[in-house]
Scaffold this motif. Structure first.
Motif, PDB file in Angstrom:
ATOM      1  N   THR A   1      31.784 -16.023  55.639  1.00 11.23           N
ATOM      2  CA  THR A   1      33.657 -15.490  55.256  1.00 11.23           C
ATOM      3  C   THR A   1      32.075 -14.765  53.775  1.00 11.23           C
ATOM      4  O   THR A   1      31.627 -13.927  53.814  1.00 11.23           O
ATOM      5  CB  THR A   1      33.754 -16.316  53.710  1.00 11.23           C
ATOM      6  N   LYS A   2      33.305 -13.406  53.584  1.00  8.52           N
ATOM      7  CA  LYS A   2      32.966 -12.589  52.338  1.00  8.52           C
ATOM      8  C   LYS A   2      32.209 -12.635  51.152  1.00  8.52           C
ATOM      9  O   LYS A   2      31.736 -11.865  50.606  1.00  8.52           O
ATOM     10  CB  LYS A   2      33.964 -11.335  52.495  1.00  8.52           C
ATOM     11  N   ASP A   3      32.233 -14.114  50.276  1.00  7.74           N
ATOM     12  CA  ASP A   3      32.534 -14.417  49.888  1.00  7.74           C
ATOM     13  C   ASP A   3      31.052 -14.897  49.411  1.00  7.74           C
ATOM     14  O   ASP A   3      30.603 -15.742  48.686  1.00  7.74           O
ATOM     15  CB  ASP A   3      33.653 -15.415  48.516  1.00  7.74           C
ATOM     16  N   GLU A   4      31.014 -15.469  50.721  1.00 10.11           N
ATOM     17  CA  GLU A   4      29.269 -16.304  51.011  1.00 10.11           C
ATOM     18  C   GLU A   4      28.191 -14.846  50.807  1.00 10.11           C
ATOM     19  O   GLU A   4      28.434 -14.007  51.966  1.00 10.11           O
ATOM     20  CB  GLU A   4      29.621 -16.886  52.173  1.00 10.11           C
ATOM     21  N   ALA A   5      26.306 -15.141  50.814  1.00  9.06           N
ATOM     22  CA  ALA A   5      25.906 -14.323  50.587  1.00  9.06           C
ATOM     23  C   ALA A   5      25.443 -13.568  51.371  1.00  9.06           C
ATOM     24  O   ALA A   5      25.359 -15.204  52.758  1.00  9.06           O
ATOM     25  CB  ALA A   5      25.162 -14.726  49.624  1.00  9.06           C
ATOM     26  N   LYS A   6      25.182 -12.692  52.832  1.00 10.73           N
ATOM     27  CA  LYS A   6      24.655 -12.059  53.640  1.00 10.73           C
ATOM     28  C   LYS A   6      22.988 -13.143  53.735  1.00 10.73           C
ATOM     29  O   LYS A   6      22.679 -12.461  52.408  1.00 10.73           O
ATOM     30  CB  LYS A   6      24.044 -10.795  53.416  1.00 10.73           C
TER      31      LYS A   6
END
Length: 95
Positions: A56-61
Motif C-alpha cells: 500500500t502507499k503508506d507502507e515503506a518501499k
C-alpha cells in the motif's frame, strides 16, 4: 532453520544454472537448463513485481537489498519477510 536450508538450496540451484552458462553441459541438457534458467529469472522477477504492486502507499518501499534477496531466494525470502511482519504487528491487530 528450514528457511535457511531453502535459501542454501536456492543458491545451489542458481550456481548450477549459471555454471551451465560458463561451462555448458552436453547438448540436450544444456538447452533444458537454459530454459529452466530463463523460467526461474522470469518467475522471480514476477514475484518481485507482484510484491511491489501489493504494497500500500503508506507502507515503506522495500530497500534494494531486500529486493535483491527476494529475486535471489524467491519464496524463501518472502516467507521469512512474512514471519518478520507478523512478529512486528502489535497484538490484537490483524489475524
Amino acid at each position: 532453520m528450514l528457511i535457511n536450508l531453502g535459501r542454501l538450496l536456492m543458491l545451489m540451484i542458481w550456481g548450477f544454472l549459471l555454471f551451465n552458462l560458463i561451462q555448458p553441459f552436453p547438448k540436450p541438457l544444456k538447452y533444458f537448463l537454459d530454459i529452466v534458467l530463463f523460467f526461474m529469472v522470469v518467475m522471480h522477477a514476477l514475484q518481485l513485481t507482484l510484491l511491489k504492486a501489493t504494497l500500500t502507499k503508506d507502507e515503506a518501499k522495500p530497500r534494494a537489498a531486500f529486493q535483491e534477496r527476494v529475486f535471489l531466494f524467491g519464496v524463501f525470502e518472502m516467507v521469512a519477510w512474512q514471519k518478520q511482519q507478523r512478529a512486528q504487528r502489535p497484538a490484537g491487530r490483524g489475524r
